[in-house]
Design an enzyme around this catalytic site. Structure first.
Site, PDB file in Angstrom:
ATOM      1  N   GLY A   1      33.656  36.543  45.186  1.00  0.00           N
ATOM      2  CA  GLY A   1      33.669  37.660  44.239  1.00  0.00           C
ATOM      3  C   GLY A   1      33.466  37.182  42.825  1.00  0.00           C
ATOM      4  O   GLY A   1      33.043  36.045  42.594  1.00  0.00           O
ATOM      5  N   ASN A   2      33.730  38.050  41.868  1.00  0.00           N
ATOM      6  CA  ASN A   2      33.637  37.654  40.461  1.00  0.00           C
ATOM      7  C   ASN A   2      34.717  38.368  39.666  1.00  0.00           C
ATOM      8  O   ASN A   2      35.474  39.184  40.212  1.00  0.00           O
ATOM      9  CB  ASN A   2      32.229  37.934  39.921  1.00  0.00           C
ATOM     10  CG  ASN A   2      31.878  39.399  40.005  1.00  0.00           C
ATOM     11  OD1 ASN A   2      32.493  40.227  39.349  1.00  0.00           O
ATOM     12  ND2 ASN A   2      30.894  39.733  40.827  1.00  0.00           N
ATOM     13  N   ARG A   3      34.791  38.070  38.389  1.00  0.00           N
ATOM     14  CA  ARG A   3      35.923  38.542  37.586  1.00  0.00           C
ATOM     15  C   ARG A   3      35.725  39.906  36.949  1.00  0.00           C
ATOM     16  O   ARG A   3      36.528  40.337  36.135  1.00  0.00           O
ATOM     17  CB  ARG A   3      36.205  37.541  36.456  1.00  0.00           C
ATOM     18  CG  ARG A   3      36.673  36.199  36.934  1.00  0.00           C
ATOM     19  CD  ARG A   3      36.878  35.281  35.727  1.00  0.00           C
ATOM     20  NE  ARG A   3      37.167  33.926  36.157  1.00  0.00           N
ATOM     21  CZ  ARG A   3      38.381  33.490  36.489  1.00  0.00           C
ATOM     22  NH1 ARG A   3      39.405  34.308  36.434  1.00  0.00           N
ATOM     23  NH2 ARG A   3      38.561  32.240  36.872  1.00  0.00           N
TER      24      ARG A   3
END
Ligand SMILES: Cc1cc2nc3c(=O)[nH]c(=O)nc-3n(C[C@H](O)[C@H](O)[C@H](O)COP(=O)(O)O)c2cc1C
Length: 400
Positions: free
Chosen positions: A208-210
């Site tokens: 995922g990412n932030r």
């Protein structure tokens, strides 16, 4: 400085009690609120509640305090009129200019922005009479918030529920900030993507990412407050649905592509604020990947995800559709942004610098908006809503 004057109209729907929270939010954020309920509304919540919570007198008829001519003065002095809930009956009266109580008189005398938050049973909302009344009100410049889908008065569910008061408050705040300017996205359909995609490795793990989704949600909220019909394709955000916005939840990049392309078919503008994973694991393990004590873990092989921004830029669903991308860069921000704008073929690219403590999850942002025509619009450090407003200003310029 005088407090902004808000008239809170409350008409006779079961959701009238929710207007108490809207009133609270308005007063606590420094607005002088005059509540004008209809006689029907008082069957649901009494005048004492409205008066005590607002600190102002409350009447429903034009015959109280006649020497002060309240049927004219309340509307004339307002900076914003918001009606929540707005019944089918109230929409009909407002659309036809009836003036048989204090609230309908106020709606006729107000020259400030007007926000209406309808709530009613789905059948009433879908009736051609209501549809036409809503269209008339929107054409005249009122911001009519789309009702939410959910539980209605009884056991039934459907479209017609009053959106969360906190979200109606956000619309009011945005509309007040813009002042008497026309809702310049009225009649437009815009698509916004928000959040960060998650690419599953196995049933419990993902890449995922932030991205928090806050910038995309700010774009959706501000577009709704400017009168647009908004579809928000939201990837893993966990944020409350903005009022009047049609939210399509998605998980992966492939799902996001499908939802964006479907919604973009009749859209005037598409703003891709979501952080879409460039790559996904080649394989998905149906069971949880186990740790093997004596062995190194298997490497994760990645494959490319579709480039949604390039695809919708190259293959516009309708002529004149405006496409906006976001570039989150960690270094060489400007050069990378310019190259990305050329590569993707979009009309506008919002370039911002990101890092662990920059932009992601924060309430603020700072960016440079690059345009295909060569212009650059710097947006100084400030709330994500300010950046959103600038993006819509630039989109409106290109739509007209
Ligand atoms: C229990 C109850 C709940 C109601 N809820 C709604 C509603 O959610 N939306 C609506 O349009 N009308 C609703 N109505 C009907 C309105 O109260 C009715 O149309 C009334 O004339 C509206 O008056 P007003 O628009 O002056 O407030 C409800 C009526 C009752 C008795």
């Amino acid at each position: 400085m005088d407090k902004p004057k808000v008239v809170l109209g409350v008409s006779g729907g079961i959701a009238a009690y929710k207007a108490c929270e809207l009133l609270r939010r308005l007063t606590e954020s420094g607005h002088d609120v005059r509540v004008v309920p209809t006689a029907s509304a008082l069957h649901f919540v009494g005048a004492a509640t409205w008066s005590a919570l607002s600190g102002n007198p409350v009447s429903t008829e034009v015959w109280d305090d006649v020497h002060e001519v309240p049927h004219v003065r309340i509307g004339q002095h307002a900076d914003l009129v918001v009606v929540a809930p707005a019944t089918a009956d109230m929409l009909a009266k407002a659309a036809h200019g009836l003036a048989d109580d204090l609230l309908t008189n106020t709606l006729l005398t107000a020259r400030c922005p007007v926000v209406l938050a309808p709530a009613m049973h789905t059948e009433m909302w879908e009736h051609p009479a209501t549809r036409e009344n809503v269209a008339t009100l929107r054409r005249r410049g009122a911001v009519v918030i789309e009702p939410a889908v959910g539980r209605l008065t009884g056991v039934d569910t459907g479209k017609g529920r009053l959106p969360d008061p906190a979200e109606i408050f956000e619309v009011c705040r945005r509309v007040l900030a813009r002042g008497v300017r026309e809702p310049d996205l009225a009649g437009r359909h815009v698509v916004v993507s928000a959040g960060g995609t998650r690419e599953p490795l196995d049933p419990v793990r993902f890449l995922g990412n932030r991205s928090s989704g806050k910038q995309g949600y700010a774009l959706a909220r501000t577009a709704a407050a400017r009168g647009a019909r908004v579809t928000l394709v939201a990837a893993n955000t966990g944020l409350p649905d903005p009022a009047g916005v049609d939210v399509v939840p998605v998980g992966t990049a492939v799902q996001l592509r499908e939802a964006v392309i479907k919604a973009a078919a009749d859209a005037d503008a598409v703003v891709m604020a979501a952080a879409v994973a460039d790559f996904r694991p080649e394989t998905y393990a149906a069971g949880k990947i186990k740790k093997k004590d004596d062995k190194d873990p298997d490497p994760i092989v990645l494959v490319r995800n579709p480039d949604i921004l390039a695809e919708i830029s190259a293959d516009r669903a309708r002529p004149g559709q405006v496409v906006v991308g976001f570039a989150a860069e960690t270094d060489d921000v400007l050069a990378n942004g310019r190259a990305k704008l050329r590569r993707k073929g979009c009309d506008l690219l919002v370039v911002n610098e990101v890092g662990e403590r920059k932009t992601f999850g924060s309430e603020e942002n700072e960016a440079l908006v690059l345009a295909a025509d060569g212009s650059e619009t710097p947006v100084p450090h400030g709330p994500k809503e300010a950046l959103a407003e600038t993006v819509w200003d630039l989109v409106v310029d290109r739509l007209s």
